[in-house]
Design an enzyme around this catalytic site. Structure first.
Site, mmCIF file in Angstrom:
data_model
loop_
_atom_site.group_PDB
_atom_site.id
_atom_site.type_symbol
_atom_site.label_atom_id
_atom_site.label_comp_id
_atom_site.label_asym_id
_atom_site.label_seq_id
_atom_site.Cartn_x
_atom_site.Cartn_y
_atom_site.Cartn_z
ATOM 1 N N HIS A 191 0.849 -1.191 0.000
ATOM 2 C CA HIS A 191 0.000 0.000 0.000
ATOM 3 C C HIS A 191 0.882 1.238 0.000
ATOM 4 O O HIS A 191 1.847 1.328 0.764
ATOM 5 C CB HIS A 191 -0.911 0.021 1.231
ATOM 6 N N SER A 192 0.568 2.207 -0.867
ATOM 7 C CA SER A 192 1.285 3.477 -0.939
ATOM 8 C C SER A 192 2.768 3.220 -1.231
ATOM 9 O O SER A 192 3.096 2.594 -2.232
ATOM 10 C CB SER A 192 1.068 4.267 0.356
ATOM 11 N N CYS A 193 3.688 3.661 -0.361
ATOM 12 C CA CYS A 193 5.097 3.375 -0.634
ATOM 13 C C CYS A 193 5.392 1.886 -0.506
ATOM 14 O O CYS A 193 6.393 1.397 -1.040
ATOM 15 C CB CYS A 193 6.008 4.191 0.280
#
Length: 313
Positions: free
Chosen positions: A167-169
């Site tokens: 998720h995300s980075c």
């Protein structure tokens, strides 16, 4: 003489299983938290992972091997947020275990779930002077992810086909993990996943700073701050960490995300289209998933997407 395999065995056996209660008296699964890198080998408080298993035999000190596919998750938090950890996958893991417990007769598609912690870069809002777990700089983050994957592989969880999720980075790290480890100066033998799934991912750091989408200009400053904190000031480095690919990639974006623009997904989709015939790419735009961190905070939409991925592996 103690061998690495002996050390892994002792590490695995050192943490007890905790039952995860279901709607009835029987547990829907089991959980344990343990290190993947011992302090004697440079491990810190963030060289740890969480494991969830469906309702299988968990009395052995080795990793139970049931049918199905493993999911391995990498959390986000801009490479630095100490409030976002491996435990952030708990809501989605619980929903997946519930689905596995109530699935139709036959083998479950879910063998187990792992969620990795990794060292974080310094956060100006959460200073931690002297803490080696909070002073990371690239390539420390991806080196830790590879170390965690190697531990799981030796234990049996990352052998063969598995699904790597971020998720995300964490989506950036998941795709970086399929590049050759030597790119990051790491000697590690880690099998590639069958599928990489990125939720609300960051894929083109330099591109966002240079030319943010209309309406997103106000985030350039915060983005540049955490990118410099994780990767340093050189734009060439920001470009070099742009992810590669696995056999299949699923890119997922919440329509309500206010922190990561959909252009990040679009640029990655275009990039992957250049790998014609090599990478199966699927794009999923999720309605009613909430804002950026609601994807894992609520866990319902994340679990739905991942269950569908498991059924297709």
């Amino acid at each position: 003489m103690t061998t690495p395999a002996d050390n892994d065995h002792l590490t695995w056996a050192s943490a007890p299983w905790t039952p995860i209660p279901g709607p009835n008296t029987a547990p829907i699964g089991w959980h344990k938290h343990l290190p993947y890198l011992a302090p004697t080998r440079g491990g810190t408080a963030l060289h740890t992972l969480d494991i969830w298993l469906p309702s299988l035999l968990t009395t052995t000190s080795t990793l139970p091997s049931g049918p199905g596919t493993w999911l391995i998750y990498i959390h986000g938090g801009a490479w630095r947020d100490p409030a976002v950890t491996a435990a952030s996958f708990t809501a989605a893991a619980s929903r997946l275990l519930q689905r596995a417990a109530t699935a139709a007769a036959g083998p479950t598609p879910l063998a187990g779930i792992a969620s990795l912690n990794y060292r974080l870069s310094p956060h100006p809002g959460h200073p931690a002077p002297g803490d080696p777990a909070r002073a990371a700089a690239h390539p420390d983050h991806i080196a830790d992810v590879l170390a965690g994957l190697a531990f799981l592989q030796r234990a049996g969880a990352a052998r063969g086909r598995y699904v790597l999720v971020g998720h995300s980075c964490g989506a950036t790290l998941a795709l970086q993990a399929v590049m050759h480890p030597r790119r990051w100066g790491v000697e590690a033998e880690v099998g590639k996943p069958a599928v990489v799934v990125g939720f609300n991912g960051l894929y083109d750091l330099a591109g966002f700073i240079r030319a943010p989408p209309e309406g997103w200009e106000g985030l350039v400053g915060p983005y540049e701050e955490f990118i410099r904190g994780a990767f340093g000031p050189e734009e060439a480095v920001w470009r070099a960490v742009c992810p590669a690919t696995a056999e299949g990639v699923v890119l997922v974006q919440s329509r309500e995300d206010t922190l990561v623009p959909s252009s990040q997904l679009e640029s990655m989709r275009v990039y992957l289209e250049g790998w014609v015939g090599e990478v199966r790419t699927e794009v999923v735009e999720v309605e009613d998933a909430g804002d950026h961190d609601d994807m894992w905070g609520r866990g319902d939409k994340m679990a739905e997407v991942l269950w569908d991925v498991l059924l297709g592996v």
